[in-house]
Write a protein that holds these residues in place. Structure first.
Motif, PDB file in Angstrom:
ATOM      1  N   GLY A 252       0.885  -1.098  -0.092  1.00 50.53           N
ATOM      2  CA  GLY A 252       0.071  -0.045  -0.006  1.00 50.53           C
ATOM      3  C   GLY A 252       0.840   1.385   0.127  1.00 50.53           C
ATOM      4  O   GLY A 252       0.334   2.421   0.385  1.00 50.53           O
ATOM      5  N   GLN A 253       2.152   0.977  -0.161  1.00 49.80           N
ATOM      6  CA  GLN A 253       2.938   2.302  -0.501  1.00 49.80           C
ATOM      7  C   GLN A 253       3.390   2.725  -1.887  1.00 49.80           C
ATOM      8  O   GLN A 253       3.155   1.644  -2.646  1.00 49.80           O
ATOM      9  N   ALA A 254       3.782   3.993  -2.027  1.00 53.25           N
ATOM     10  CA  ALA A 254       4.121   4.375  -3.359  1.00 53.25           C
ATOM     11  C   ALA A 254       5.484   5.338  -3.205  1.00 53.25           C
ATOM     12  O   ALA A 254       5.765   6.040  -2.127  1.00 53.25           O
ATOM     13  N   VAL A 255       6.367   5.279  -4.183  1.00 53.82           N
ATOM     14  CA  VAL A 255       7.641   5.911  -4.347  1.00 53.82           C
ATOM     15  C   VAL A 255       7.110   7.451  -5.095  1.00 53.82           C
ATOM     16  O   VAL A 255       6.717   7.376  -6.029  1.00 53.82           O
ATOM     17  N   THR A 256       7.409   8.608  -4.565  1.00 51.88           N
ATOM     18  CA  THR A 256       7.334   9.630  -5.377  1.00 51.88           C
ATOM     19  C   THR A 256       8.667  10.274  -5.706  1.00 51.88           C
ATOM     20  O   THR A 256       9.564  10.474  -4.950  1.00 51.88           O
ATOM     21  N   LEU A 257       8.803  10.275  -7.144  1.00 48.91           N
ATOM     22  CA  LEU A 257      10.129  10.755  -7.918  1.00 48.91           C
ATOM     23  C   LEU A 257       9.860  12.283  -8.088  1.00 48.91           C
ATOM     24  O   LEU A 257       8.871  12.457  -9.082  1.00 48.91           O
ATOM     25  N   THR A 258      10.756  13.271  -7.871  1.00 55.29           N
ATOM     26  CA  THR A 258      10.851  14.709  -8.328  1.00 55.29           C
ATOM     27  C   THR A 258      12.252  14.903  -8.980  1.00 55.29           C
ATOM     28  O   THR A 258      13.298  14.623  -8.256  1.00 55.29           O
ATOM     29  N   ILE A 259      12.138  15.086 -10.337  1.00 57.21           N
ATOM     30  CA  ILE A 259      13.515  15.320 -11.103  1.00 57.21           C
ATOM     31  C   ILE A 259      13.529  16.629 -11.772  1.00 57.21           C
ATOM     32  O   ILE A 259      12.565  16.870 -12.562  1.00 57.21           O
ATOM     33  N   ALA A 260      14.472  17.396 -11.847  1.00 53.24           N
ATOM     34  CA  ALA A 260      14.950  18.422 -12.583  1.00 53.24           C
ATOM     35  C   ALA A 260      16.136  18.295 -13.374  1.00 53.24           C
ATOM     36  O   ALA A 260      17.210  17.929 -12.887  1.00 53.24           O
ATOM     37  N   LEU A 261      16.281  18.641 -14.656  1.00 54.44           N
ATOM     38  CA  LEU A 261      17.354  18.233 -15.531  1.00 54.44           C
ATOM     39  C   LEU A 261      18.013  19.471 -16.109  1.00 54.44           C
ATOM     40  O   LEU A 261      17.176  20.341 -16.603  1.00 54.44           O
ATOM     41  N   GLU A 262      19.283  19.474 -16.081  1.00 50.33           N
ATOM     42  CA  GLU A 262      20.013  20.718 -16.846  1.00 50.33           C
ATOM     43  C   GLU A 262      20.996  19.876 -17.535  1.00 50.33           C
ATOM     44  O   GLU A 262      21.691  19.105 -17.148  1.00 50.33           O
ATOM     45  N   GLY A 263      21.692  20.794 -18.489  1.00 52.87           N
ATOM     46  CA  GLY A 263      22.791  20.362 -19.103  1.00 52.87           C
ATOM     47  C   GLY A 263      22.898  19.664 -20.381  1.00 52.87           C
ATOM     48  O   GLY A 263      23.766  19.411 -21.360  1.00 52.87           O
ATOM     49  N   TYR A 304      13.113  15.141 -19.677  1.00 57.82           N
ATOM     50  CA  TYR A 304      13.375  16.203 -20.628  1.00 57.82           C
ATOM     51  C   TYR A 304      13.823  17.595 -19.698  1.00 57.82           C
ATOM     52  O   TYR A 304      13.290  17.759 -18.791  1.00 57.82           O
ATOM     53  N   SER A 305      14.794  18.167 -20.026  1.00 55.68           N
ATOM     54  CA  SER A 305      15.408  19.515 -19.847  1.00 55.68           C
ATOM     55  C   SER A 305      14.101  20.424 -19.567  1.00 55.68           C
ATOM     56  O   SER A 305      13.043  20.620 -20.454  1.00 55.68           O
ATOM     57  N   GLY A 306      14.024  21.112 -18.469  1.00 62.44           N
ATOM     58  CA  GLY A 306      12.703  22.428 -18.346  1.00 62.44           C
ATOM     59  C   GLY A 306      12.262  22.310 -17.002  1.00 62.44           C
ATOM     60  O   GLY A 306      12.982  22.184 -16.216  1.00 62.44           O
ATOM     61  N   ALA A 307      10.855  22.167 -16.968  1.00 65.28           N
ATOM     62  CA  ALA A 307      10.090  22.190 -15.808  1.00 65.28           C
ATOM     63  C   ALA A 307      10.376  20.755 -15.040  1.00 65.28           C
ATOM     64  O   ALA A 307      10.713  19.742 -15.584  1.00 65.28           O
ATOM     65  N   PRO A 308      10.313  21.030 -13.755  1.00 66.57           N
ATOM     66  CA  PRO A 308      10.595  19.790 -12.730  1.00 66.57           C
ATOM     67  C   PRO A 308       9.547  18.685 -13.224  1.00 66.57           C
ATOM     68  O   PRO A 308       8.228  18.906 -13.486  1.00 66.57           O
ATOM     69  N   TRP A 309       9.859  17.331 -13.097  1.00 63.27           N
ATOM     70  CA  TRP A 309       9.183  16.162 -13.450  1.00 63.27           C
ATOM     71  C   TRP A 309       8.722  15.344 -12.180  1.00 63.27           C
ATOM     72  O   TRP A 309       9.709  15.233 -11.397  1.00 63.27           O
ATOM     73  N   ARG A 310       7.569  15.090 -11.927  1.00 62.05           N
ATOM     74  CA  ARG A 310       7.234  14.282 -10.817  1.00 62.05           C
ATOM     75  C   ARG A 310       6.364  13.400 -11.178  1.00 62.05           C
ATOM     76  O   ARG A 310       5.294  13.238 -12.136  1.00 62.05           O
ATOM     77  N   ARG A 311       6.560  11.960 -10.428  1.00 66.50           N
ATOM     78  CA  ARG A 311       5.735  10.874 -10.928  1.00 66.50           C
ATOM     79  C   ARG A 311       5.461  10.168  -9.339  1.00 66.50           C
ATOM     80  O   ARG A 311       6.486   9.712  -8.615  1.00 66.50           O
ATOM     81  N   THR A 312       4.380   9.579  -8.931  1.00 69.70           N
ATOM     82  CA  THR A 312       4.147   8.907  -7.792  1.00 69.70           C
ATOM     83  C   THR A 312       3.677   7.411  -8.351  1.00 69.70           C
ATOM     84  O   THR A 312       2.749   7.137  -8.964  1.00 69.70           O
ATOM     85  N   ALA A 344      27.082  16.460 -20.067  1.00 72.84           N
ATOM     86  CA  ALA A 344      26.628  15.741 -18.891  1.00 72.84           C
ATOM     87  C   ALA A 344      25.373  16.222 -18.504  1.00 72.84           C
ATOM     88  O   ALA A 344      24.987  17.498 -18.784  1.00 72.84           O
ATOM     89  N   ALA A 345      24.505  15.230 -18.143  1.00 71.11           N
ATOM     90  CA  ALA A 345      23.232  15.856 -17.405  1.00 71.11           C
ATOM     91  C   ALA A 345      23.397  15.882 -15.718  1.00 71.11           C
ATOM     92  O   ALA A 345      23.879  15.000 -15.196  1.00 71.11           O
ATOM     93  N   LEU A 346      23.099  17.213 -15.425  1.00 72.10           N
ATOM     94  CA  LEU A 346      22.896  17.387 -14.164  1.00 72.10           C
ATOM     95  C   LEU A 346      21.431  17.222 -13.663  1.00 72.10           C
ATOM     96  O   LEU A 346      20.614  17.999 -14.043  1.00 72.10           O
ATOM     97  N   VAL A 347      21.408  16.209 -12.609  1.00 73.07           N
ATOM     98  CA  VAL A 347      19.773  15.828 -12.206  1.00 73.07           C
ATOM     99  C   VAL A 347      19.913  16.300 -10.865  1.00 73.07           C
ATOM    100  O   VAL A 347      20.543  15.479  -9.829  1.00 73.07           O
ATOM    101  N   SER A 348      18.820  16.976 -10.489  1.00 71.61           N
ATOM    102  CA  SER A 348      18.536  17.289  -9.316  1.00 71.61           C
ATOM    103  C   SER A 348      17.161  16.380  -8.925  1.00 71.61           C
ATOM    104  O   SER A 348      16.214  16.338  -9.392  1.00 71.61           O
ATOM    105  N   TYR A 349      17.488  15.302  -7.955  1.00 69.08           N
ATOM    106  CA  TYR A 349      16.281  14.506  -7.633  1.00 69.08           C
ATOM    107  C   TYR A 349      16.017  14.539  -6.103  1.00 69.08           C
ATOM    108  O   TYR A 349      16.874  14.507  -5.398  1.00 69.08           O
TER     109      TYR A 349
END
Length: 357
Positions: A252-263, A304-312, A344-349
């Motif tokens: 009954g749990q889920a993982v939430t991923l938040t990612i922003a990509l640059e470069g 993709y680079s641009g707005a932050p991406w989020r999935r649950t 290189a991809a700079l990924v904030s997650y």
């Protein structure tokens, strides 16, 4: 510089994470926060040591459930990871902790590109903790390192590697001896682990003063979810980052991923069960050419680079790896190769776990 970056694998960080998780499963962290004046009293070291002693029996189990992010410098993005696989812990007569541990890892440098390695150490730590409200700061100060080893398993770009005219070829005795010495040097700096009362953990080299925090790309959200990771990682062309293991402890749990990509234009976000991810990882540590996953992944989506991406993503109970892929061997994106330009991809997650929607 080559082996110093590899030596920053900071084996002791694995210990810090392991001991902290075990400590806080053995005693109520919130209860300790109610009486910080008593707990933090310099004369109560024996009390704090007694609390830490509860963790020793669980230490090695905890240690092998985590990986350690590696950085070229303290404030740089992650450029590799160390994956602990063996551990023996012992409390010494003086109250210090003696730990023998080892594992494998990978780090990227502009000289070597990807470098895979094995490393181990035997270290005596003087350990202590302080409370900042409900937040626990655990300190590890190295007292002695009686053994350290370092063995290269892969140097992706070996022709460029030399030091003072001496070749540092993969597996050479000179490279391994130099790496072992630098491992000792890095361990001697000591480590700090910060654990919030909800179980979220941050770590850093050296002593981080009570009330201070390492840098992180995202502010913590008060949403009832456990924050498992909050980092920046730099993933070069034809490389990937295996982030994990990430544990789902209940159904009954889920993982939430938040990612922003640059470069870079895009990367692939791939989710794989632990047992399959670690088979895939071992190939990555030893073979220059990246390979596709051994079986179709649970989840695979481009970011993709641009707005932050989020999935649950709801997941069954178990352990998983999040793989950030910047290769053409896996996922849907196809990185464009530019002469003399890595892109290189700079990924904030951030990775959070909570109740499934």
């Amino acid at each position: 510089m080559l082996l110093r970056t590899a030596a920053r694998l900071a084996l002791g960080l694995a210990l810090c994470l392991a001991l902290l998780g075990a400590v806080c499963g053995a005693c109520g962290q919130g209860a300790l926060g109610v009486m910080p004046g008593v707990v933090n009293d310099p004369g109560n070291l024996s009390l704090r040591r007694a609390i830490l002693a509860f963790a020793t029996s669980q230490l090695c189990t905890e240690m092998q459930r985590r990986s350690v992010p590696l950085r070229l410098r303290d404030d740089d993005p992650v450029t590799g990871r160390f994956y602990p696989s063996s551990c023996v812990a012992q409390e010494l007569a003086n109250g210090n902790l003696f730990l023998q541990f080892g594992g494998s890892g990978v780090i990227w440098t502009n000289l070597t590109k990807r470098m895979g390695f094995d490393a181990s150490a035997a270290v005596e730590y003087d350990h202590d903790f302080l409370m900042d409200g409900d937040t626990m700061y655990v300190y590890f100060r190295q007292r002695s390192t009686t053994a350290a080893s370092f063995t290269t398993r892969l140097i992706e770009q070996p022709a460029a590697v030399s030091l003072g005219g001496v070749s540092l070829a993969q597996g050479s005795a000179y490279a391994n001896a130099l790496g072992a010495q630098l491992v000792k040097t890095e361990i001697a700096r000591g480590f700090t682990v910060i654990r919030d009362d909800d179980g979220a953990v941050q770590l850093g080299l050296g002593v981080i003063e009570k009330g201070q925090r390492p840098r992180a790309p995202y502010e913590r959200r008060d949403n009832g979810k456990l924050l498992l990771a909050n980092e920046r990682t730099e993933v070069h062309q034809n490389q990937r980052d295996y982030i994990g293991p990430l544990e789902i402890t209940d159904s009954g749990q889920a993982v939430t991923l938040t990612i922003a990509l640059e470069g870079a234009p895009g990367v692939d976000v791939i989710l794989v069960p632990r047992i399959l991810a670690e088979q895939w990882l071992q190939v990555y540590l030893t073979q220059p050419a990246p390979t596709p996953p051994p079986t179709p992944p649970l989840y695979d989506e481009p970011v993709y680079s641009g707005a932050p991406w989020r999935r649950t993503l709801p997941l069954p109970k178990g352990q998983y790896y999040l793989v950030v892929d910047n290769t053409s061997a896996a996922g849907r994106t196809q990185p464009t190769t530019y002469a003399l330009d890595d892109r290189a991809a700079l990924v904030s997650y951030a990775v959070e776990v909570g109740d499934a929607p």
